[in-house]
Design an enzyme around this catalytic site. Structure first.
Site, PDB file in Angstrom:
ATOM      1  N   ARG A 228     -16.844  16.846 -45.014  1.00 57.02           N
ATOM      2  CA  ARG A 228     -16.463  15.514 -45.950  1.00 57.02           C
ATOM      3  C   ARG A 228     -17.109  13.850 -44.646  1.00 57.02           C
ATOM      4  O   ARG A 228     -17.605  14.432 -43.726  1.00 57.02           O
ATOM      5  CB  ARG A 228     -15.091  16.054 -45.762  1.00 57.02           C
ATOM      6  CG  ARG A 228     -13.943  16.705 -45.534  1.00 57.02           C
ATOM      7  CD  ARG A 228     -13.478  16.997 -47.239  1.00 57.02           C
ATOM      8  NE  ARG A 228     -13.528  17.600 -48.457  1.00 57.02           N
ATOM      9  CZ  ARG A 228     -13.702  18.560 -48.886  1.00 57.02           C
ATOM     10  NH1 ARG A 228     -14.498  18.441 -49.078  1.00 57.02           N
ATOM     11  NH2 ARG A 228     -12.772  19.582 -49.574  1.00 57.02           N
ATOM     12  N   HIS A 276     -23.382  15.071 -53.604  1.00 58.64           N
ATOM     13  CA  HIS A 276     -21.801  16.413 -53.757  1.00 58.64           C
ATOM     14  C   HIS A 276     -21.679  17.140 -54.386  1.00 58.64           C
ATOM     15  O   HIS A 276     -21.189  17.908 -55.598  1.00 58.64           O
ATOM     16  CB  HIS A 276     -19.772  15.424 -54.314  1.00 58.64           C
ATOM     17  CG  HIS A 276     -18.921  15.869 -53.534  1.00 58.64           C
ATOM     18  ND1 HIS A 276     -18.162  15.257 -52.897  1.00 58.64           N
ATOM     19  CD2 HIS A 276     -19.426  17.043 -53.429  1.00 58.64           C
ATOM     20  CE1 HIS A 276     -16.907  16.217 -52.665  1.00 58.64           C
ATOM     21  NE2 HIS A 276     -17.818  17.646 -52.717  1.00 58.64           N
TER      22      HIS A 276
END
Length: 313
Positions: A228, A276
């Site tokens: 994260r 990502h």
């Protein structure tokens, strides 16, 4: 017949239509799969949810028995005050293997010094007798020992690395030195030649890697963050990179995504940005998890991967 709402971006439906239809049918549950706007919200039994989809207010879904997240992370929905239904996060074999392959690939890249080798492709034969240590002599630290972190740590142990894991709650995993708590975090960071983070996004993990904790790392440590973006204080990491405390960082997640073109990470010589991609949900395997949770609910069995709202994951 139950009604299942596919509440992801409409552009993702072609990828999921076949796998999700087949996976639910294979459970023996009779179901109609609809998209937003195709059915009265009060008639929906299950919501297949994505944070990038059109459904963010769950008030009208009075019949819904569960919200089944397509993403591993639930930080964008867990605090939604309109969400009163059970929430399940995504843990599936395809996503897990994708994360394992990303992490082991980049750990090996750092361990073997591949970046430096590629930078020397200039026709000069350089062989001074120096070789990287064996994996057993390289200390890797895994922040987060949930399903994904555990799988990555075990894969690194299989490759021979000395692996230390840190988690908020105590864990016991064969072959891995497991630490927890504040003292455990400091001890883990102090031995992290290569640091990997797969922690969830919670108030307790926000800016966990800051100026103080980054200073605990061995000089020149490498960081891999496919977990994260909120885990890292960006300014502190950039400062640590500039002074050599951190030798290089490979970052797959960020506070703002897509990462803005003007962000300093793009231009920094010791940062690798990936968009990502470490743990994308695969339609085939994700559909199997969704279908199994629907089957379980219809059979009166407990859900898989039910989110604990008080912990945020």
């Amino acid at each position: 017949m139950i009604r299942v709402l596919f509440a992801d971006k409409s552009s993702n439906w072609p990828r999921y239509e076949g796998p999700l239809t087949e996976a639910i049918a294979a459970t023996g549950v009779a179901a109609e799969i609809v998209q937003p706007g195709e059915a009265d919200p009060s008639s929906v039994d299950y919501i297949v949810y994505s944070p990038q989809g059109p459904v963010q207010d769950f008030t009208a879904y009075t019949k819904a028995k569960a919200v089944l997240n397509l993403w591993a992370g639930v930080e964008r929905v867990v605090g939604n005050t309109t969400l009163t239904q059970p929430l399940c996060r995504m843990v599936d074999a395809g996503l897990e293997r994708g994360m394992v392959e990303y992490v082991t690939g980049h750990v090996l890249r750092y361990h073997l010094g591949i970046d430096a080798t590629l930078a020397q492709q200039d026709g000069v034969w350089r062989h001074d007798g120096g070789v990287p240590p064996l994996a057993r002599n390289r200390s890797v630290v895994m922040l987060g020992l949930g399903a994904l972190g555990k799988a990555c740590a075990e894969a690194l142990v299989e490759l021979g690395f000395t692996v230390t894991g840190w988690s908020r709650t105590p864990k016991d995993i064969a072959g891995i030195t497991c630490l927890s708590g504040e003292d455990g975090l400091r001890a883990a960071l102090s031995r992290a030649e290569i640091l990997v983070s797969i922690l969830p996004d919670t108030p307790e993990t926000t800016d966990l890697l800051n100026a103080e904790t980054l200073a605990l790392l061995p000089e020149g440590a490498r960081i891999i963050n496919p977990g994260r973006g909120t885990l890292i204080d960006d300014d502190a990491l950039l400062a640590a990179l500039d002074r050599g405390q951190v030798g290089h960082a490979t970052l797959d997640v960020f506070r703002t995504e897509p990462l803005p073109p003007e962000h300093p990470y793009w231009a920094h010589p010791n940062v690798t940005v990936t968009p990502h991609i470490a743990a994308e949900s695969r339609a085939e395997t994700a559909s199997e998890v969704i279908a199994e949770n629907i089957r379980r609910s219809e059979a009166g069995e407990p859900f898989l991967y039910l989110v604990d709202r008080s912990r945020g994951y």
